[in-house]
Design a protein around this motif. Structure first.
Motif, PDB file in Angstrom:
ATOM      1  N   ALA A 205       0.869  -1.265  -0.154  1.00  0.00           N
ATOM      2  CA  ALA A 205      -0.011   0.244   0.137  1.00  0.00           C
ATOM      3  C   ALA A 205       0.937   1.473   0.036  1.00  0.00           C
ATOM      4  CB  ALA A 205      -0.926  -0.013   1.289  1.00  0.00           C
ATOM      5  N   MET A 206       0.844   2.219  -0.924  1.00  0.00           N
ATOM      6  CA  MET A 206       1.477   3.318  -1.109  1.00  0.00           C
ATOM      7  C   MET A 206       0.812   4.382  -0.821  1.00  0.00           C
ATOM      8  SD  MET A 206       3.469   2.632  -4.822  1.00  0.00           S
ATOM      9  CE  MET A 206       1.887   2.754  -5.658  1.00  0.00           C
ATOM     10  N   VAL A 207       1.140   4.963   0.310  1.00  0.00           N
ATOM     11  CA  VAL A 207       0.153   6.177   0.918  1.00  0.00           C
ATOM     12  C   VAL A 207       0.262   7.275   0.258  1.00  0.00           C
ATOM     13  CG1 VAL A 207      -0.084   7.560   2.999  1.00  0.00           C
ATOM     14  CG2 VAL A 207       0.259   5.096   3.303  1.00  0.00           C
ATOM     15  N   THR A 208      -0.653   7.989  -0.561  1.00  0.00           N
ATOM     16  CA  THR A 208      -0.643   9.173  -1.041  1.00  0.00           C
ATOM     17  C   THR A 208      -1.177  10.707  -0.056  1.00  0.00           C
ATOM     18  OG1 THR A 208      -2.992   8.837  -2.120  1.00  0.00           O
ATOM     19  CG2 THR A 208      -1.083   7.991  -3.143  1.00  0.00           C
ATOM     20  N   ASP A 209      -2.156  10.130   0.750  1.00  0.00           N
ATOM     21  CA  ASP A 209      -2.843  11.079   1.557  1.00  0.00           C
ATOM     22  C   ASP A 209      -3.280  10.425   2.876  1.00  0.00           C
ATOM     23  OD1 ASP A 209      -5.997  10.755   1.033  1.00  0.00           O
ATOM     24  OD2 ASP A 209      -4.767  10.121  -0.600  1.00  0.00           O
ATOM     25  N   TYR A 210      -3.748  11.375   3.653  1.00  0.00           N
ATOM     26  CA  TYR A 210      -4.642  11.150   4.896  1.00  0.00           C
ATOM     27  C   TYR A 210      -5.918  11.005   4.626  1.00  0.00           C
ATOM     28  CZ  TYR A 210      -0.500  11.920   7.924  1.00  0.00           C
ATOM     29  OH  TYR A 210       0.543  11.577   8.417  1.00  0.00           O
ATOM     30  N   ASP A 211      -6.886  10.146   4.755  1.00  0.00           N
ATOM     31  CA  ASP A 211      -8.253  10.291   4.314  1.00  0.00           C
ATOM     32  C   ASP A 211      -9.044  11.118   5.049  1.00  0.00           C
ATOM     33  OD1 ASP A 211      -9.862   8.299   2.992  1.00  0.00           O
ATOM     34  OD2 ASP A 211     -11.062   7.977   4.721  1.00  0.00           O
ATOM     35  N   SER A 212     -10.268  11.344   4.990  1.00  0.00           N
ATOM     36  CA  SER A 212     -11.118  12.520   5.582  1.00  0.00           C
ATOM     37  C   SER A 212     -11.062  12.610   7.000  1.00  0.00           C
ATOM     38  CB  SER A 212     -12.470  12.525   4.779  1.00  0.00           C
ATOM     39  OG  SER A 212     -13.181  11.281   5.126  1.00  0.00           O
ATOM     40  N   TRP A 213     -10.549  11.744   7.782  1.00  0.00           N
ATOM     41  CA  TRP A 213     -10.612  11.704   9.160  1.00  0.00           C
ATOM     42  C   TRP A 213      -9.714  13.059   9.684  1.00  0.00           C
ATOM     43  CZ3 TRP A 213      -6.175  11.294  11.990  1.00  0.00           C
ATOM     44  CH2 TRP A 213      -5.042  10.620  11.373  1.00  0.00           C
ATOM     45  N   HIS A 214      -8.642  13.283   8.749  1.00  0.00           N
ATOM     46  CA  HIS A 214      -7.618  14.088   9.219  1.00  0.00           C
ATOM     47  C   HIS A 214      -8.062  15.514   9.319  1.00  0.00           C
ATOM     48  CE1 HIS A 214      -3.469  15.713   9.683  1.00  0.00           C
ATOM     49  NE2 HIS A 214      -3.167  14.622   9.978  1.00  0.00           N
ATOM     50  N   PRO A 215      -7.691  16.046  10.225  1.00  0.00           N
ATOM     51  CA  PRO A 215      -8.298  17.725  10.270  1.00  0.00           C
ATOM     52  C   PRO A 215      -7.596  18.610   9.297  1.00  0.00           C
ATOM     53  CG  PRO A 215      -6.735  17.156  12.190  1.00  0.00           C
ATOM     54  CD  PRO A 215      -7.022  15.843  11.586  1.00  0.00           C
ATOM     55  N   ASP A 216      -6.393  18.165   8.947  1.00  0.00           N
ATOM     56  CA  ASP A 216      -5.824  18.749   7.689  1.00  0.00           C
ATOM     57  C   ASP A 216      -6.095  18.171   6.204  1.00  0.00           C
ATOM     58  OD1 ASP A 216      -4.648  20.469   9.425  1.00  0.00           O
ATOM     59  OD2 ASP A 216      -2.902  19.327   9.693  1.00  0.00           O
ATOM     60  N   HIS A 217      -6.888  17.340   6.265  1.00  0.00           N
ATOM     61  CA  HIS A 217      -7.244  16.689   4.915  1.00  0.00           C
ATOM     62  C   HIS A 217      -7.556  17.514   3.686  1.00  0.00           C
ATOM     63  CE1 HIS A 217      -8.754  13.652   1.959  1.00  0.00           C
ATOM     64  NE2 HIS A 217      -9.537  14.453   1.792  1.00  0.00           N
TER      65      HIS A 217
END
Length: 292
Positions: A205-217
């Motif tokens: 799994a290559m992480v591209t971003d934080y999902d919508s849980w993250h306050p800075d999303h």
């Protein structure tokens, strides 16, 4: 039997220096056409096969990917060890954009996909308690570390149907209640089908971003995501290029039994087996169905 490494991922992953005899081949399957032609070649003496999961040009949605045809086609070519490479969102602060996660568990939330090769007339039940191969995953982890990327060994992948991304409420539930680590749309039913086809399977799994849980999303710039995707692809190519030296061309039985997953899985009595199903399963289950 000879080892062959399969790679399921984006179109750029097969562009590896030193790959010899590279050619695109068509593979016919009883399950329809795979996502694309399959790029085959030899790297450091080991046969390899690359299949763009969404097709070149990204023509398939996560739901329309022909998962059964893809796995069957790779099995027909002789793939023994399948490495899945896919972009994901992260539920963990420490699994940051640009990091790799070697997945070892899944939560399957997909609902509109064919998830098995077996059907009425030929019933089978395989175990997916441990849906990835620990041996292959360990080697992939070793190869990932050598690229210099930050890599996490072990993680739970939440497979959602898509194509839309999660609501914030869903994202928080997957993270806080269900304990998932990353989220994507393509590893299921891929991993289940690979097990039915008796392949060793590892997921990167290559992480591209934080999902919508993250306050800075909401503050994430699309240009930053694209830059992360580009860097991830470069690291994935380096990872894949290192695999032949770790696996070698000599094949040995999987110590975890991935290549014998069907030994006790077939439930339908020999005299009740549907001849049409037997014919369709010639590649996937031929090892255990010969003579039946």
């Amino acid at each position: 039997m000879e080892r062959m490494i399969g790679v399921m991922g984006g179109s750029g992953v097969y562009e590896i220096d030193g790959l010899q005899d590279g050619t695109w081949v068509n593979v016919d399957t009883p399950w329809g056409d795979p996502s694309d032609q399959i790029f085959t070649g030899v790297l450091d003496g080991v046969k390899m096969a690359f299949l763009p999961r969404h097709g070149r040009g990204h023509v398939h949605t996560p739901t329309s990917v022909p998962y059964r045809a893809n796995i069957d086609a790779l099995k027909r070519l002789g793939v023994t060890d399948l490495i899945s490479v896919s972009a994901t969102g992260s539920f963990r602060e420490e699994m940051a954009p640009g990091d790799f996660v070697i997945v070892d568990q899944f939560i399957d939330r997909t609902v509109n996909r064919e998830k098995t090769f077996f059907d009425t007339g030929l019933v089978a039940h395989v175990s997916v308690a441990h849906p990835t191969c620990a041996r292959l995953s360990g080697l992939v982890y070793e190869a990932a570390r050598a690229t210099g990327v930050t890599v996490h060994m072990g993680g739970t992948y939440l497979a959602m149907e898509g194509p839309q991304f999660s609501t914030m409420a869903e994202s928080k539930m997957y993270r806080e209640v269900w304990g998932a680590d990353v989220i994507g749309m393509t590893n299921m039913p891929e991993a289940k089908l690979a097990r039915e086809a008796e392949m060793c399977y590892a997921s990167v799994a290559m992480v591209t971003d934080y999902d919508s849980w993250h306050p800075d999303h909401g503050a994430v710039d699309i240009t930053a995501i694209i830059a992360t995707l580009g860097a991830n692809t470069a690291h994935a190519k380096t990872l894949v290029a290192a695999m032949p030296a770790l696996l070698t061309s000599a094949y040995a039985p999987c110590e975890h039994g991935c290549d014998r997953a069907l030994d006790y899985a077939i439930m339908t009595a020999p005299d009740k087996r549907d001849p049409a199903m037997l014919a369709k399963l010639d590649a996937v289950a031929g090892r255990v169905l010969k003579g039946h």
